[in-house]
Design an enzyme around this catalytic site. Sequence first.
Site, PDB file in Angstrom:
ATOM      1  N   GLY A   1       0.874  -1.169   0.000  1.00 11.50           N
ATOM      2  CA  GLY A   1       0.000   0.000   0.000  1.00 11.50           C
ATOM      3  C   GLY A   1       0.907   1.214   0.000  1.00 11.50           C
ATOM      4  CB  ALA A   2       1.118   4.081  -2.324  1.00 13.79           C
TER       5      ALA A   2
ATOM      6  NE  ARG B   1       5.701  -2.989  -4.775  1.00 20.01           N
ATOM      7  CZ  ARG B   1       4.380  -3.099  -4.674  1.00 20.01           C
ATOM      8  NH1 ARG B   1       3.771  -2.858  -3.530  1.00 20.01           N
ATOM      9  NH2 ARG B   1       3.658  -3.430  -5.725  1.00 20.01           N
TER      10      ARG B   1
ATOM     11  CB  CYS C   1      -6.314  -2.609  -5.198  1.00 19.84           C
ATOM     12  SG  CYS C   1      -4.750  -3.248  -4.564  1.00 19.84           S
TER      13      CYS C   1
ATOM     14  CG  ASP D   1       0.274   2.334  -6.132  1.00 21.31           C
ATOM     15  OD1 ASP D   1      -0.889   2.002  -6.452  1.00 21.31           O
ATOM     16  OD2 ASP D   1       0.940   1.774  -5.246  1.00 21.31           O
TER      17      ASP D   1
ATOM     18  CG  ASN E   1      -4.760   2.510  -7.800  1.00 21.43           C
ATOM     19  OD1 ASN E   1      -4.024   2.512  -6.805  1.00 21.43           O
ATOM     20  ND2 ASN E   1      -5.988   2.018  -7.747  1.00 21.43           N
ATOM     21  CE  LYS E   2      -1.934  -3.516  -6.884  1.00 18.80           C
ATOM     22  NZ  LYS E   2      -0.501  -3.837  -7.016  1.00 18.80           N
TER      23      LYS E   2
ATOM     24  CE  LYS F   1      -0.552   7.182  -1.393  1.00 16.11           C
ATOM     25  NZ  LYS F   1      -1.861   6.722  -0.953  1.00 16.11           N
TER      26      LYS F   1
HETATM   27  P1  RI2 Z   1      -2.958   3.463  -0.072  1.00 15.12           P
HETATM   28  C1  RI2 Z   1      -1.534  -0.258  -3.581  1.00 15.12           C
HETATM   29  O1  RI2 Z   1      -0.442  -0.843  -4.219  1.00 15.12           O
HETATM   30  C2  RI2 Z   1      -2.774  -0.259  -4.436  1.00 15.12           C
HETATM   31  O2  RI2 Z   1      -2.519  -0.010  -5.799  1.00 15.12           O
HETATM   32  C3  RI2 Z   1      -3.542   0.858  -3.789  1.00 15.12           C
HETATM   33  O3  RI2 Z   1      -4.606   1.350  -4.576  1.00 15.12           O
HETATM   34  C4  RI2 Z   1      -2.426   1.887  -3.618  1.00 15.12           C
HETATM   35  O4  RI2 Z   1      -1.282   1.113  -3.225  1.00 15.12           O
HETATM   36  C5  RI2 Z   1      -2.661   2.991  -2.645  1.00 15.12           C
HETATM   37  O5  RI2 Z   1      -2.862   2.477  -1.342  1.00 15.12           O
HETATM   38  P2  RI2 Z   1       0.189  -2.268  -3.731  1.00 15.12           P
HETATM   39  O6  RI2 Z   1       1.197  -1.939  -2.649  1.00 15.12           O
HETATM   40  O7  RI2 Z   1      -1.680   4.244   0.016  1.00 15.12           O
HETATM   41  O8  RI2 Z   1      -0.904  -3.181  -3.299  1.00 15.12           O
HETATM   42  O9  RI2 Z   1      -4.141   4.367  -0.305  1.00 15.12           O
HETATM   43  O10 RI2 Z   1       0.903  -2.776  -4.988  1.00 15.12           O
HETATM   44  O11 RI2 Z   1      -3.143   2.516   1.075  1.00 15.12           O
END
Ligand code: RI2
Length: 312
Positions: free
Chosen positions: A18-19, A60, A124, A193, A203-204, A229
Amino acid sequence: MDSVLDIAKKIQTMEIRGAGTIARAAAGALKDYSQQLDEKSVKKFNTKISNAANILVATRPTAVSLPNAIRMVMGYTGDTVDEARTDLIRRADQFIESSKEATERIGAIGSRRIRDGDTIMTHCNSQAAISVIAQAHKAGKNINVIATESRPRRQGLLTIAQLNELGINTSLIVDSAVRYYMKDVDIVVVGADAVTANGSVINKIGTSQLAMAAHESRTNVIVAAETYKFSPRTLMGEMVEIEERDVSEVMDSEKLSGMLHVSVRNPAFDVTPSDYIDVICTEVGAISPEMSYIIIRDILGWDLQDMLDNEI
Ligand code: RI2
């Protein structure tokens, strides 16, 4: 350095994901590492911290929250190791604190776009998007959520568990059912992201398909994204790198061994053009995607002229 390598590994394997969470974990890792160093020379201290920062940033490639968080922490100054460490810790704590507040604030702002009786589709597992949904529910709005599975890693299962915990009625669907259910959806809420200078959202994987289906059926799409972001480097024409992850996330790679003509592709993210996005909810307000440059300039403090002058 072990603690930094441990966090780096967890980010890489997505044990930490999660970013926003990645960004906070990296800031925290730098803080912890600075407390473990017993260097006497500030020069050596800076070199070690900078090596650790490089390791964390490389984990990442797509979530811009990661380099933005590291940059904020790495802005520390100090003539002695103690001064440098104190400033670094202050910056890391400040980032972590403000990032959590940002998610709350985004929820408050974004939830105003949700009406009583709305069915929301999400993709996601985004804490910023869930904050919007959670605060709409908390405000007493009667809402239903349709959550996608989000193959290959099925982060949708985390989302339904979180929403269930909050007492929000949620249906889980496979990713390919997005268009089928769009007719029942009033609003789409997703996270990000990265957001580029021209207002595209990374994003995802699958987000752009979802946004396209929403666009086709005139359904509004809200992106919930903290200002860290937004990607300054896209101002200079750089593209956001889309991470391609291991085949084993999609299928058992051994089953591929006899298939000489087959390859499996596994991009983790895709790009949704700004045309498909109605509003980006940040902690400093709900903006149109076209205002992304203003966020990069006025909130993140990057200036195009400076970047050109310094060839950043
Ligand atoms: P928050 C995640 O990436 C998803 O793409 C999600 O939408 C985005 O980060 C933002 O997440 P991954 O780490 O920062 O699952 O809002 O590849 O939690």
